[in-house]
Design a protein around this motif. Structure first.
Motif, PDB file in Angstrom:
ATOM      1  N   PRO A 123      -6.051  -0.258   3.931  1.00 19.04           N
ATOM      2  CA  PRO A 123      -6.093  -1.429   3.047  1.00 19.04           C
ATOM      3  C   PRO A 123      -6.288  -2.761   3.755  1.00 19.04           C
ATOM      4  CG  PRO A 123      -3.870  -0.543   3.212  1.00 19.04           C
ATOM      5  CD  PRO A 123      -4.771   0.452   3.857  1.00 19.04           C
ATOM      6  N   GLU A 165       0.110   5.178   1.174  1.00 19.38           N
ATOM      7  CA  GLU A 165      -0.103   4.975   2.606  1.00 19.38           C
ATOM      8  C   GLU A 165       1.191   5.246   3.367  1.00 19.38           C
ATOM      9  OE1 GLU A 165      -2.646   3.147   5.832  1.00 19.38           O
ATOM     10  OE2 GLU A 165      -2.905   4.327   4.001  1.00 19.38           O
ATOM     11  N   GLN A 187      -8.032   5.034   2.834  1.00 20.27           N
ATOM     12  CA  GLN A 187      -6.802   4.252   2.764  1.00 20.27           C
ATOM     13  C   GLN A 187      -6.604   3.484   4.071  1.00 20.27           C
ATOM     14  OE1 GLN A 187      -3.598   6.866   1.698  1.00 20.27           O
ATOM     15  NE2 GLN A 187      -4.190   6.959  -0.434  1.00 20.27           N
ATOM     16  N   SER A 191       0.807  -1.217   0.000  1.00 21.80           N
ATOM     17  CA  SER A 191       0.000   0.000   0.000  1.00 21.80           C
ATOM     18  C   SER A 191       0.839   1.266   0.000  1.00 21.80           C
ATOM     19  CB  SER A 191      -0.924   0.006   1.226  1.00 21.80           C
ATOM     20  OG  SER A 191      -0.178   0.116   2.427  1.00 21.80           O
ATOM     21  N   ARG A 216      -8.579  -1.339  -3.579  1.00 25.63           N
ATOM     22  CA  ARG A 216      -8.671  -0.105  -2.801  1.00 25.63           C
ATOM     23  C   ARG A 216      -8.331   1.109  -3.665  1.00 25.63           C
ATOM     24  NH1 ARG A 216     -11.388  -0.471   0.585  1.00 25.63           N
ATOM     25  NH2 ARG A 216     -11.084   1.733   0.958  1.00 25.63           N
ATOM     26  N   LYS A 217      -7.464   0.893  -4.666  1.00 27.45           N
ATOM     27  CA  LYS A 217      -7.038   2.008  -5.509  1.00 27.45           C
ATOM     28  C   LYS A 217      -8.111   2.418  -6.514  1.00 27.45           C
ATOM     29  CE  LYS A 217      -3.209   3.554  -8.440  1.00 27.45           C
ATOM     30  NZ  LYS A 217      -2.857   4.707  -7.568  1.00 27.45           N
ATOM     31  N   LEU A 255      -0.885   3.123  -2.859  1.00 21.07           N
ATOM     32  CA  LEU A 255      -1.915   3.973  -2.264  1.00 21.07           C
ATOM     33  C   LEU A 255      -1.353   5.237  -1.621  1.00 21.07           C
ATOM     34  CD1 LEU A 255      -4.222   1.347  -0.489  1.00 21.07           C
ATOM     35  CD2 LEU A 255      -4.468   2.332  -2.771  1.00 21.07           C
TER      36      LEU A 255
END
Length: 319
Positions: A293, A117, A291, A111, A167-168, A115
């Motif tokens: 994940p 993160e 975010q 992530s 998630r993206k 992401l």
């Protein structure tokens, strides 16, 4: 608390059902390749999942908004499912689950680039401890490793990539697109593998065909129980219930396969579970964001005949 209690009970039931699903996969794995098991389980899962897909009234087409990410996610999903089925067929269930439990650790790492993160020191320490636990489960200085261990590692890694990609792009894609592509790909690619490699196909006995149908039925039942769990309870309370599978794995392994987890599996699984619980705790304390994940990953590895739970929950809310 009433909702959380219901969520816990539904989650425990879900993972008991999933563990029964994996027992059937392991039993059939003695006679059939993982390609064939995935193919037939998806085939039997199509009728029920098609009914669910028809409930999507959101306008649009089946063309993905992010085609390249969708392609990657689909390939990772197919890889994770076929590898997981192979691992179930050749490894003790407790060994396979212990390695699969590393998926949240890998999600945390993946992530970061995908992401954006931010993973701070405490979560990095949890990841390192969990990966040490994976090394203990693999026990490189003791029992010899085999392709099953490699398949389990591939499944955990591919499953982590697929989850982070969801998630993206999940906010931009129609739920029906997110649900349909992996199932179609599992069916088509597993069928192609049997055509190109005939050794992967064996004629199916009548009772074994019932076993394939049972895999599909249990995967969908488990999915529905997980949806009920996350609908009733908080994600931070429900998510850790997946680790109850190690109890079922030990019981089924002993009763049906005369297998008990080794000391290294028990010790390694303990570290992996502890680190996974810590990561879930850190994400829950950070508050609800787009975010998270690990906390927002509701699917588990190795259920190709059932759809992803997150998009299906959004589909239910919109209908």
């Amino acid at each position: 608390m009433v909702g959380n209690t219901r969520g816990i009970l539904f989650a425990l039931l879900a993972y008991a059902v999933y563990s029964s699903h994996d027992v059937v996969v392991k039993l059939l794995g003695a006679d059939y390749s993982s390609f064939q098991i995935v193919f037939f389980s998806v085939l039997f899962g199509f009728p029920l999942t098609s009914v669910m897909l028809m409930r999507d009234a959101k306008p649009g087409t089946l063309i993905p908004a992010h085609p390249w990410w969708m392609l990657l996610r689909t390939l990772f999903t197919v890889t994770a499912n076929s590898s997981a089925f192979y691992a179930f067929s050749v490894l003790p269930l407790a060994d396979a689950y212990s390695i699969f439990f590393a998926t949240p650790l890998l999600i945390t790492v993946i992530s970061i680039p995908l992401l954006g993160e931010k993973v701070r020191l405490h979560r990095w320490m949890a990841v390192i401890v969990g990966l040490i636990g994976v090394g203990i489960v693999l026990n490189p200085g003791g029992a010899s490793l085999n392709l099953g261990h490699l398949a389990a590692l591939v499944a955990a890694t591919a499953g982590a990539f697929a989850s982070v990609i969801v998630r993206k792009i999940g906010r931009d894609e129609r739920s029906v697109v997110m649900l349909l592509y992996p199932m179609m790909a599992n069916f088509a690619l597993m069928g192609l593998a049997m055509i190109l490699l005939p050794s992967n196909y064996h004629p199916v006995a009548g009772m074994h065909m019932l076993g394939f149908a049972t895999i599909a039925g249990l995967s969908i039942l488990g999915m529905l129980c997980v949806i009920a769990a996350y609908t009733a309870g908080e994600a931070a309370i429900v998510a850790p219930m997946q680790y109850s599978q190690i109890i079922w794995a030990t019981a089924f392994g002993y009763l049906l396969f005369d297998q008990l987890p080794g000391v290294n599996v028990i010790a390694g699984a303990g570290l992996i579970i502890a680190s996974g619980l810590y990561i879930v705790l850190r994400e829950s304390l950070a508050g609800r964001t787009s975010q998270q994940p690990v906390l927002r990953t509701r699917n588990r590895i190795g259920t190709p005949s059932a759809m992803r739970i997150g998009p299906l929950m959004r589909l239910r809310k919109s209908s």
